[in-house]
Motif scaffolding. Sequence first.
Motif, mmCIF file in Angstrom:
data_model
loop_
_atom_site.group_PDB
_atom_site.id
_atom_site.type_symbol
_atom_site.label_atom_id
_atom_site.label_comp_id
_atom_site.label_asym_id
_atom_site.label_seq_id
_atom_site.Cartn_x
_atom_site.Cartn_y
_atom_site.Cartn_z
ATOM 1 N N LEU A 153 -10.838 -6.059 10.327
ATOM 2 C CA LEU A 153 -11.798 -6.940 9.731
ATOM 3 C C LEU A 153 -12.628 -7.549 10.586
ATOM 4 O O LEU A 153 -13.655 -8.430 10.300
ATOM 5 C CB LEU A 153 -11.293 -8.070 8.723
ATOM 6 C CG LEU A 153 -10.395 -7.619 7.631
ATOM 7 C CD1 LEU A 153 -9.642 -8.840 6.932
ATOM 8 C CD2 LEU A 153 -11.274 -7.084 6.714
ATOM 9 N N SER A 177 -4.027 -3.152 13.284
ATOM 10 C CA SER A 177 -4.339 -3.109 11.673
ATOM 11 C C SER A 177 -3.303 -2.275 10.838
ATOM 12 O O SER A 177 -3.106 -1.209 11.128
ATOM 13 C CB SER A 177 -5.736 -2.774 11.433
ATOM 14 O OG SER A 177 -5.955 -2.482 10.391
ATOM 15 N N THR A 178 -2.721 -3.090 9.753
ATOM 16 C CA THR A 178 -2.036 -2.292 8.974
ATOM 17 C C THR A 178 -2.670 -1.455 7.991
ATOM 18 O O THR A 178 -2.190 -0.487 7.358
ATOM 19 C CB THR A 178 -0.915 -3.078 7.941
ATOM 20 O OG1 THR A 178 -1.803 -4.120 7.609
ATOM 21 C CG2 THR A 178 -0.169 -3.796 9.017
ATOM 22 N N VAL A 179 -4.106 -1.685 7.925
ATOM 23 C CA VAL A 179 -4.823 -0.990 6.917
ATOM 24 C C VAL A 179 -5.270 0.433 7.724
ATOM 25 O O VAL A 179 -5.174 1.398 6.951
ATOM 26 C CB VAL A 179 -6.363 -1.787 6.742
ATOM 27 C CG1 VAL A 179 -7.394 -0.843 5.928
ATOM 28 C CG2 VAL A 179 -5.847 -2.870 5.855
ATOM 29 N N ALA A 202 1.468 -18.325 11.185
ATOM 30 C CA ALA A 202 1.016 -18.803 9.815
ATOM 31 C C ALA A 202 1.101 -17.969 8.928
ATOM 32 O O ALA A 202 1.051 -16.897 9.008
ATOM 33 C CB ALA A 202 -0.301 -19.690 10.216
ATOM 34 N N GLY A 204 -0.082 -15.676 5.782
ATOM 35 C CA GLY A 204 -1.256 -14.840 5.415
ATOM 36 C C GLY A 204 -1.763 -14.186 6.761
ATOM 37 O O GLY A 204 -2.664 -13.511 6.541
ATOM 38 N N LYS A 207 2.498 -10.808 8.814
ATOM 39 C CA LYS A 207 3.731 -10.513 9.282
ATOM 40 C C LYS A 207 4.553 -9.721 8.374
ATOM 41 O O LYS A 207 5.125 -8.560 8.988
ATOM 42 C CB LYS A 207 4.570 -11.756 9.550
ATOM 43 C CG LYS A 207 4.045 -12.783 10.390
ATOM 44 C CD LYS A 207 4.750 -14.151 10.674
ATOM 45 C CE LYS A 207 4.639 -15.120 9.301
ATOM 46 N NZ LYS A 207 3.424 -15.476 8.841
ATOM 47 N N SER A 208 4.724 -9.901 7.136
ATOM 48 C CA SER A 208 5.301 -8.974 6.277
ATOM 49 C C SER A 208 4.773 -7.608 6.113
ATOM 50 O O SER A 208 5.152 -6.692 6.039
ATOM 51 C CB SER A 208 5.615 -9.584 4.922
ATOM 52 O OG SER A 208 6.077 -10.956 4.890
ATOM 53 N N SER A 209 3.199 -7.616 6.141
ATOM 54 C CA SER A 209 2.610 -6.355 6.153
ATOM 55 C C SER A 209 2.958 -5.619 7.580
ATOM 56 O O SER A 209 2.992 -4.193 7.367
ATOM 57 C CB SER A 209 1.088 -6.655 6.071
ATOM 58 O OG SER A 209 0.730 -7.395 4.859
ATOM 59 N N LYS A 223 1.245 -10.764 0.398
ATOM 60 C CA LYS A 223 0.390 -11.264 -0.550
ATOM 61 C C LYS A 223 -0.417 -10.277 -1.179
ATOM 62 O O LYS A 223 -0.988 -9.311 -0.665
ATOM 63 C CB LYS A 223 -0.436 -12.306 0.220
ATOM 64 C CG LYS A 223 -1.265 -13.285 -0.512
ATOM 65 C CD LYS A 223 -1.923 -14.244 0.337
ATOM 66 C CE LYS A 223 -0.816 -15.403 0.347
ATOM 67 N NZ LYS A 223 -1.376 -16.500 1.176
ATOM 68 N N ILE A 225 -3.346 -10.421 -3.092
ATOM 69 C CA ILE A 225 -4.790 -10.540 -2.919
ATOM 70 C C ILE A 225 -5.295 -10.882 -1.654
ATOM 71 O O ILE A 225 -4.855 -11.798 -0.896
ATOM 72 C CB ILE A 225 -5.575 -11.672 -3.778
ATOM 73 C CG1 ILE A 225 -4.779 -11.543 -5.311
ATOM 74 C CG2 ILE A 225 -6.981 -11.495 -3.900
ATOM 75 C CD1 ILE A 225 -4.680 -12.684 -5.970
ATOM 76 N N SER A 235 6.358 -15.033 1.988
ATOM 77 C CA SER A 235 7.565 -15.122 2.167
ATOM 78 C C SER A 235 8.565 -16.312 2.445
ATOM 79 O O SER A 235 7.826 -17.320 2.636
ATOM 80 C CB SER A 235 7.643 -14.318 3.569
ATOM 81 O OG SER A 235 7.005 -13.150 3.507
ATOM 82 N N THR A 252 9.449 -13.685 9.258
ATOM 83 C CA THR A 252 9.707 -15.348 8.951
ATOM 84 C C THR A 252 8.695 -15.812 8.017
ATOM 85 O O THR A 252 7.446 -15.075 7.811
ATOM 86 C CB THR A 252 9.742 -16.089 10.292
ATOM 87 O OG1 THR A 252 8.490 -16.093 10.838
ATOM 88 C CG2 THR A 252 10.693 -15.638 11.407
ATOM 89 N N PRO A 253 8.877 -16.823 7.257
ATOM 90 C CA PRO A 253 7.912 -17.353 6.392
ATOM 91 C C PRO A 253 6.858 -18.110 7.325
ATOM 92 O O PRO A 253 7.202 -18.493 8.417
ATOM 93 C CB PRO A 253 8.661 -18.523 5.746
ATOM 94 C CG PRO A 253 10.068 -18.371 5.888
ATOM 95 C CD PRO A 253 10.152 -17.561 7.083
HETATM 96 N N1 LIG Z 1 -7.618 -5.962 6.070
HETATM 97 C C1 LIG Z 1 -6.295 -6.366 6.430
HETATM 98 N N2 LIG Z 1 -5.642 -7.247 5.792
HETATM 99 C C2 LIG Z 1 -4.507 -7.262 5.934
HETATM 100 C C3 LIG Z 1 -3.816 -6.620 7.254
HETATM 101 N N3 LIG Z 1 -2.159 -7.090 7.164
HETATM 102 C C4 LIG Z 1 -2.132 -8.047 6.272
HETATM 103 N N4 LIG Z 1 -3.177 -7.957 5.589
HETATM 104 C C5 LIG Z 1 -3.406 -8.812 4.355
HETATM 105 O O1 LIG Z 1 -3.010 -10.031 4.428
HETATM 106 C C6 LIG Z 1 -2.475 -10.539 3.445
HETATM 107 C C7 LIG Z 1 -1.423 -11.593 3.895
HETATM 108 O O2 LIG Z 1 -0.300 -10.591 4.239
HETATM 109 P P1 LIG Z 1 1.343 -10.913 4.402
HETATM 110 O O3 LIG Z 1 1.574 -9.796 5.217
HETATM 111 O O4 LIG Z 1 1.600 -11.313 3.127
HETATM 112 O O5 LIG Z 1 1.234 -12.148 5.397
HETATM 113 P P2 LIG Z 1 2.440 -12.980 5.997
HETATM 114 O O6 LIG Z 1 2.114 -13.330 7.233
HETATM 115 O O7 LIG Z 1 3.669 -12.430 5.681
HETATM 116 O O8 LIG Z 1 2.458 -14.341 5.059
HETATM 117 P P3 LIG Z 1 3.622 -15.394 4.680
HETATM 118 O O9 LIG Z 1 4.598 -14.513 4.223
HETATM 119 O O10 LIG Z 1 2.920 -16.086 3.600
HETATM 120 O O11 LIG Z 1 4.063 -16.013 5.890
HETATM 121 C C8 LIG Z 1 -2.126 -9.702 2.448
HETATM 122 O O12 LIG Z 1 -3.135 -9.677 1.434
HETATM 123 C C9 LIG Z 1 -2.430 -8.405 3.397
HETATM 124 O O13 LIG Z 1 -2.830 -7.188 2.553
HETATM 125 C C10 LIG Z 1 -4.481 -5.775 8.078
HETATM 126 O O14 LIG Z 1 -4.186 -5.525 9.075
HETATM 127 N N5 LIG Z 1 -5.969 -5.906 7.446
#
Ligand SMILES: Nc1nc2c(ncn2[C@@H]2O[C@H](COP(=O)(O)OP(=O)(O)OP(=O)(O)O)[C@@H](O)[C@H]2O)c(=O)[nH]1
Length: 318
Positions: A153, A177-179, A202, A204, A207-209, A223, A225, A235, A252-253
């Motif tokens: 992005l 990038s996980t994408v 923080a 979003g 981390k979980s991705s 997440k 969306i 999380s 972690t959350p």
């Molecule tokens: N474009 C893009 N989106 C991503 C990438 N990694 C994660 N996302 C998006 O970002 C959003 C949040 O990702 P999560 O992995 O749930 O974030 P988190 O850090 O675990 O969030 P919490 O569990 O709330 O702490 C999701 O909609 C993912 O699809 C990435 O590398 N590129």
Amino acid sequence: MLDLVELGWDDSWRELASAYPPPGDIGRVVRVDKTLCSVVTASGLVRASYGASLLDAVATDVRDAPCTGDWCLVRSWPDGPVTVEAVLERRTAVVRAASSGTSLGQVLVANVDVLAVVVALHPEPNLSRIERLVTLAWESGGRPVVVLTKADLAPDAEMLADDVRVAAPGVEVIVCSTVTGHGIEDVRALVDGNLTLGLLGASGHGKSSLTNALVGAEVLTTKQIRDDGKGRHTSVRRELVPLPGGGAVIDTPGLRGVGLQEATQGLASTFPDIEGLVDECRFNDCSHETEPGCAVQSAIADGTLAERRLDSWRRLRR
Ligand SMILES: Nc1nc2c(ncn2[C@@H]2O[C@H](COP(=O)(O)OP(=O)(O)OP(=O)(O)O)[C@@H](O)[C@H]2O)c(=O)[nH]1
Ligand SMILES: [Mg+2]
Ligand SMILES: [Zn+2]
């Protein structure tokens, strides 16, 4: 049979454990739900409650409560229940100041070798937040790294990464990038040698991705969306996830504000530039505001130190 060595079990842990009286099975805490711990042992996953001596210890100091990442001794009783009898002394621990302002902090994760501060490249990263989290990471005793996510992005990802490198001198910064899969191998390399990688950041920021990308499967909820990184936390627990081929990640959350406990060591590691200048000020008690001979102010004047960074250092020292 699970191989605990792949989760980081080694000779010095074995030596520590031998100090405790048998019987006990070795295990590593993968998550905690109130006072029920999920513990992975050589024979599989068990759910364990606190044993009597652990209850006593926790009553005096909450930091003795088992935490995700802890190595522990569990005991199976004839009528079925399993208890955690002891938690092995931690090698590293991320401790945040308790919100109530008491002197005891809260242990977020234990026995993490490498701590990744996870920050999205879009929207643009907040450098002061990175400095705060890197300081928390240094204080843990583990090695901090910064993992910048969502590179797909951010067309200017590498430029942003260079700004982050200035805010975190001496700290490895990885863009991924996980994408697109870019940089995921570099993150994976952080656990080579069966190390444990902790993810802090923080909500979003991905981390979980990232955890799912390292595992190669959707083991954690993310997440649904795509959003701007704000909003609800997805999380809710700290969770240790073993990685194929060895090593583990602790997801972690999302952290909101992170209170730092006294972090003299962590601050010295995060701000070696400023702390080096401070030694050169003319006056020992220089407040780095308007004193003559202030090395900090002269670095700001000649552009070698950013005012933002000084503000950040001041805020964290309070
Ligand atoms: N474009 C893009 N989106 C991503 C990438 N990694 C994660 N996302 C998006 O970002 C959003 C949040 O990702 P999560 O992995 O749930 O974030 P988190 O850090 O675990 O969030 P919490 O569990 O709330 O702490 C999701 O909609 C993912 O699809 C990435 O590398 N590129
Ligand atoms: Mg998450
Ligand atoms: Zn000064």
